[in-house]
Design a protein around this motif. Structure first.
Motif, short mmCIF file in Angstrom:
data_model
loop_
_atom_site.label_atom_id
_atom_site.label_comp_id
_atom_site.label_asym_id
_atom_site.label_seq_id
_atom_site.Cartn_x
_atom_site.Cartn_y
_atom_site.Cartn_z
N ILE A 1 -24.80 10.39 -8.53
CA ILE A 1 -24.51 10.16 -7.10
C ILE A 1 -23.18 9.43 -6.90
CG2 ILE A 1 -26.97 10.11 -6.51
CD1 ILE A 1 -26.79 7.05 -6.39
N GLN A 2 -22.29 9.44 -7.90
CA GLN A 2 -21.06 8.66 -7.81
C GLN A 2 -20.18 9.05 -6.63
OE1 GLN A 2 -18.49 9.18 -11.21
NE2 GLN A 2 -18.40 11.39 -11.01
N GLY A 3 -20.30 10.30 -6.18
CA GLY A 3 -19.49 10.75 -5.06
C GLY A 3 -19.81 10.04 -3.75
N ILE B 1 -13.79 11.47 -6.22
CA ILE B 1 -14.42 12.16 -7.36
C ILE B 1 -15.84 12.57 -6.96
CG2 ILE B 1 -15.08 11.98 -9.78
CD1 ILE B 1 -12.09 11.83 -9.37
N SER B 2 -16.21 13.79 -7.26
CA SER B 2 -17.53 14.30 -6.87
C SER B 2 -18.61 13.89 -7.86
CB SER B 2 -17.48 15.83 -6.76
OG SER B 2 -17.11 16.41 -8.01
N ASN B 3 -19.86 14.16 -7.50
CA ASN B 3 -20.99 13.85 -8.38
C ASN B 3 -20.86 14.63 -9.69
OD1 ASN B 3 -22.02 12.34 -6.25
ND2 ASN B 3 -23.26 14.04 -5.49
N MET B 4 -21.38 14.05 -10.75
CA MET B 4 -21.29 14.70 -12.06
C MET B 4 -22.41 15.71 -12.23
SD MET B 4 -20.86 12.89 -15.83
CE MET B 4 -19.16 12.40 -15.58
N GLU B 5 -22.10 16.85 -12.83
CA GLU B 5 -23.09 17.90 -13.10
C GLU B 5 -24.16 17.35 -14.04
OE1 GLU B 5 -25.02 20.89 -15.33
OE2 GLU B 5 -23.34 19.81 -16.23
N PRO B 6 -25.45 17.69 -13.84
CA PRO B 6 -26.55 17.03 -14.57
C PRO B 6 -26.44 17.07 -16.09
CG PRO B 6 -27.43 18.23 -12.70
CD PRO B 6 -25.97 18.56 -12.76
N THR B 7 -26.12 18.24 -16.69
CA THR B 7 -26.06 18.26 -18.16
C THR B 7 -24.88 17.44 -18.67
OG1 THR B 7 -24.71 20.30 -18.28
CG2 THR B 7 -27.10 20.55 -18.21
N LEU B 8 -23.79 17.41 -17.91
CA LEU B 8 -22.65 16.59 -18.30
C LEU B 8 -22.99 15.11 -18.14
CD1 LEU B 8 -19.73 16.31 -19.21
CD2 LEU B 8 -19.01 16.63 -16.83
N ALA B 9 -23.74 14.78 -17.07
CA ALA B 9 -24.18 13.39 -16.87
C ALA B 9 -25.10 12.95 -18.01
CB ALA B 9 -24.87 13.24 -15.53
N THR C 1 -10.22 12.28 -14.00
CA THR C 1 -10.70 13.20 -12.96
C THR C 1 -12.21 13.33 -12.93
OG1 THR C 1 -10.46 15.12 -14.44
CG2 THR C 1 -8.57 14.55 -13.05
N GLY C 2 -12.91 12.80 -13.93
CA GLY C 2 -14.36 12.99 -14.02
C GLY C 2 -15.18 11.85 -13.50
N LEU C 3 -14.58 10.65 -13.39
CA LEU C 3 -15.36 9.47 -13.02
C LEU C 3 -14.65 8.68 -11.92
CD1 LEU C 3 -16.41 8.08 -16.52
CD2 LEU C 3 -17.85 9.32 -14.91
N SER C 4 -15.45 8.13 -11.01
CA SER C 4 -14.91 7.22 -10.01
C SER C 4 -14.66 5.86 -10.66
CB SER C 4 -15.91 7.05 -8.86
OG SER C 4 -17.08 6.37 -9.32
N ALA D 1 -13.96 24.22 -26.53
CA ALA D 1 -14.32 24.24 -25.10
C ALA D 1 -15.76 23.76 -24.97
CB ALA D 1 -14.15 25.64 -24.53
N ASP D 2 -15.95 22.44 -24.88
CA ASP D 2 -17.28 21.87 -25.08
C ASP D 2 -18.02 21.45 -23.82
OD1 ASP D 2 -15.70 19.68 -24.45
OD2 ASP D 2 -15.65 18.93 -26.50
N ASN D 3 -17.41 21.57 -22.63
CA ASN D 3 -18.12 21.17 -21.42
C ASN D 3 -18.95 22.32 -20.88
OD1 ASN D 3 -19.05 19.85 -19.17
ND2 ASN D 3 -17.11 19.93 -18.06
N THR D 4 -20.01 22.65 -21.60
CA THR D 4 -20.96 23.69 -21.20
C THR D 4 -22.36 23.13 -21.40
OG1 THR D 4 -21.17 24.65 -23.42
CG2 THR D 4 -19.39 25.49 -22.01
#
Length: 559
Positions: free
Chosen positions: A84-86, A95-103, A123-126, A475-478
């Motif tokens: 919910i960081q956004g 910065i928008s909320n983080m995608e669940p698997t990335l979080a 760019t990924g974190l507030s 390319a590991d952000n999957t």
């Protein structure tokens, strides 16, 4: 000049080992000392608020359970913030909320002291997530590792039949070691021009009249605990190769000493607890011998560059500077690479994916061994595990019951040590093999052939060793990589910790046996050689085949 730079840094480390090691001994000795006056009031307040007005000593099971449950609470809070960081404060860049698997991957990464980043920091974190989750986790994960080391040391040296109290050790690790040191070093880094601000990204106009966005933030405070806590996650995507995180050769040396000092000094703390300082110097010497050997290899290979380029008549220095910052050069880049993977920090001042094949083998091998200084606390425990194993093997050779620090080593301890030894290669090699069997895994590889094998192997090795650095070409952000490495990080952190706490709990109950003329000594040069040999032998038997498929095969293919 290059060798002189390296020797000066190692000498500075040697000068830090005794005073810092002695200080940490006094912190955890549970005896009245000079560290009580400036910090006891704060700790009493924390205990009062937390409800720990009485702190009886714990069994190893209660100690381990307290550790795991505390970590779970931090994970739950941090995971929620990332999702919910956004919507939260201190987010001037939107910065928008983080995608669940990335979080999931991120929170597990920072709780396990791995700091693997499948996102770009700026760019990924507030700012709020950087401070309330990332920096907070950097303190708690490092404190967790230090408490494990202290509990294990008490288990093998104490006459008091206890390994201590987790919450007391955990609190002291933060209040008396990590927090004061990080505050001092944050101020030093700000003085050396590392940014510390809550202002939004700066928009600048270039000489060509174009707009450039310059990321800033609370960088200095993150850098200090990032290195002191052997964490490694960067505020910027380029990590410590970014000029805002590591602006000069001076900050480069300072950051190396920061991530190296606590793991190295804990060997001296161990010697003080054992009441025989030679025991601590034996462990330190074995670590340093291994460190210098691997450093020599990466420095030599990077100094001579890519053999393929040399065969084409290009200057070998042109090949060796690929992926490195000119302000650091080859020597400080090679030393930084060796320090960050031996101390399992994961911060980088050059791109490991661009190292020569044998240069890239060095960080891989150091993470596979996971005992050459290692992260805060955990590296010492792993090396002591090898020391116990060495005593056991030597005892078998002479037909005598093995003893370590006047306690008998019996089947129960060896079974637990075997679990800790085997889980590490299992969670590296099995996921690596499985990833090559699926398109989810193979699809992330950006370099075909042997280097692609190294990319995948490095990712899982870094996760299992709680290091966090990477061959960033992957390319590991999957979802596949976020979940698989997250699971590996969990297993790599907690299975070995619980097993080795069980060893400490078993040994602390045993009666001391008297030393005799037949007692195998563990405080001399012979034992240093045996210990180094055991570490190399087990590492080679376990990992040499897979290394032959990756960096070694790549090296032979370009000769």
């Amino acid at each position: 000049m290059n060798l002189l730079q390296i020797m000066i840094v190692i000498l500075l480390l040697l000068l830090l080992v005794k005073p810092l090691g002695t200080y940490m001994y006094h912190v955890f000795s549970n005896k009245s000392n000079k560290t009580d006056k400036p910090f006891a009031w704060l700790e009493k307040f924390i205990y009062l608020v937390s409800g720990f007005t009485e702190r009886p000593h714990m069994t190893w099971k209660k100690y381990a359970l307290s550790l795991v449950l505390t970590n779970i609470v931090f994970v739950a809070v941090g995971f929620t913030i990332l999702l919910i960081q956004g919507y939260l404060t201190f987010n001037p860049n939107g910065i928008s909320n983080m995608e669940p698997t990335l979080a999931f991957n991120t929170i597990i990464s920072f709780m396990t002291n791995t700091n693997l980043q499948h996102y770009s920091g700026e760019t990924g974190l507030s700012y709020f997530s950087q401070m309330a989750v990332i920096i907070m986790m950097m303190f708690t994960s490092a404190a967790t590792g230090i408490t494990v080391a202290i509990a294990f040391i008490r288990g093998i040296t104490s006459k008091g039949k206890t390994i201590g109290h987790f919450f007391e050790d955990f609190t002291k690790s933060i209040t008396r070691i990590l927090l004061p040191l990080s505050i001092i070093l944050t101020i030093v880094l700000v003085g050396l021009k590392v940014p510390q601000t809550l202002e939004p990204t700066i928009q600048a106009t270039t000489v060509e009249g174009k707009t450039q966005n310059i990321a800033v933030g609370p960088v200095a405070s993150l850098e200090s605990i990032k290195h002191l806590g052997t964490n490694g996650g960067g505020h910027m995507g380029a990590n410590s190769s970014h000029p805002f995180e590591n602006p000069s050769p001076l900050t480069n040396v300072l950051e190396m000493l920061m991530m190296w000092c606590i793991p190295a000094s804990l060997t001296y703390t161990y010697g003080r607890f054992a009441a025989k300082q030679k025991q601590g110097w034996v462990i330190f010497s074995a670590m340093l011998i291994l460190f210098v050997g691997f450093l020599s290899l990466v420095y030599y290979t990077e100094s001579h560059g890519n053999p393929a380029l040399h065969a084409l008549g290009l200057n070998h220095e042109q090949g060796s500077m690929e992926g490195k910052e000119v302000r650091f050069g080859i020597a400080q880049s090679a030393l930084f690479t060796t320090v960050t993977t031996s101390a399992t920090t994961g911060t980088v001042n050059n791109m490991h994916d661009t190292l020569t094949p044998l240069g890239g083998l060095v960080p891989l091998a150091l993470m596979m061994l996971n005992s050459v200084f290692g992260g805060d606390g955990v590296g010492l425990v792993n090396m002591l595990m090898y020391a116990i194993l060495a005593v056991f093997i030597c005892g078998l050779l002479v037909g005598r019951t093995p003893e370590f620090l006047r306690r008998k080593i019996e089947p129960k301890e060896m079974k637990l040590i075997t679990i800790a030894l085997l889980v590490h290669p299992f969670i590296i090699l099995m996921p690596t093999a499985l990833s090559f069997m699926t398109e989810w895994g193979k699809g992330a590889i950006t370099n075909p052939g042997f280097h692609g094998i190294s990319q995948v192997l490095y990712e899982f090795t870094s996760s299992a060793a709680n290091n966090g650095s990477g061959f960033e070409g992957l390319a590991d952000n999957t979802p596949f990589w976020n979940l698989s490495t997250g699971i590996v990080m969990l297993l790599g952190r907690y299975i070995s910790i619980i097993a080795l706490l069980a060893v400490a709990g078993s040994l602390v109950k045993k009666q001391w046996v008297p030393e005799t003329i037949g007692t195998f000594r563990t405080d001399n040069g012979l034992f240093i050689g045996i210990l180094v040999g055991i570490v190399i032998m087990i590492g080679a038997l376990t990992f040499l085949p897979v290394l032959a498929l990756g960096p070694i095969a790549e090296f032979l293919s370009i000769r």
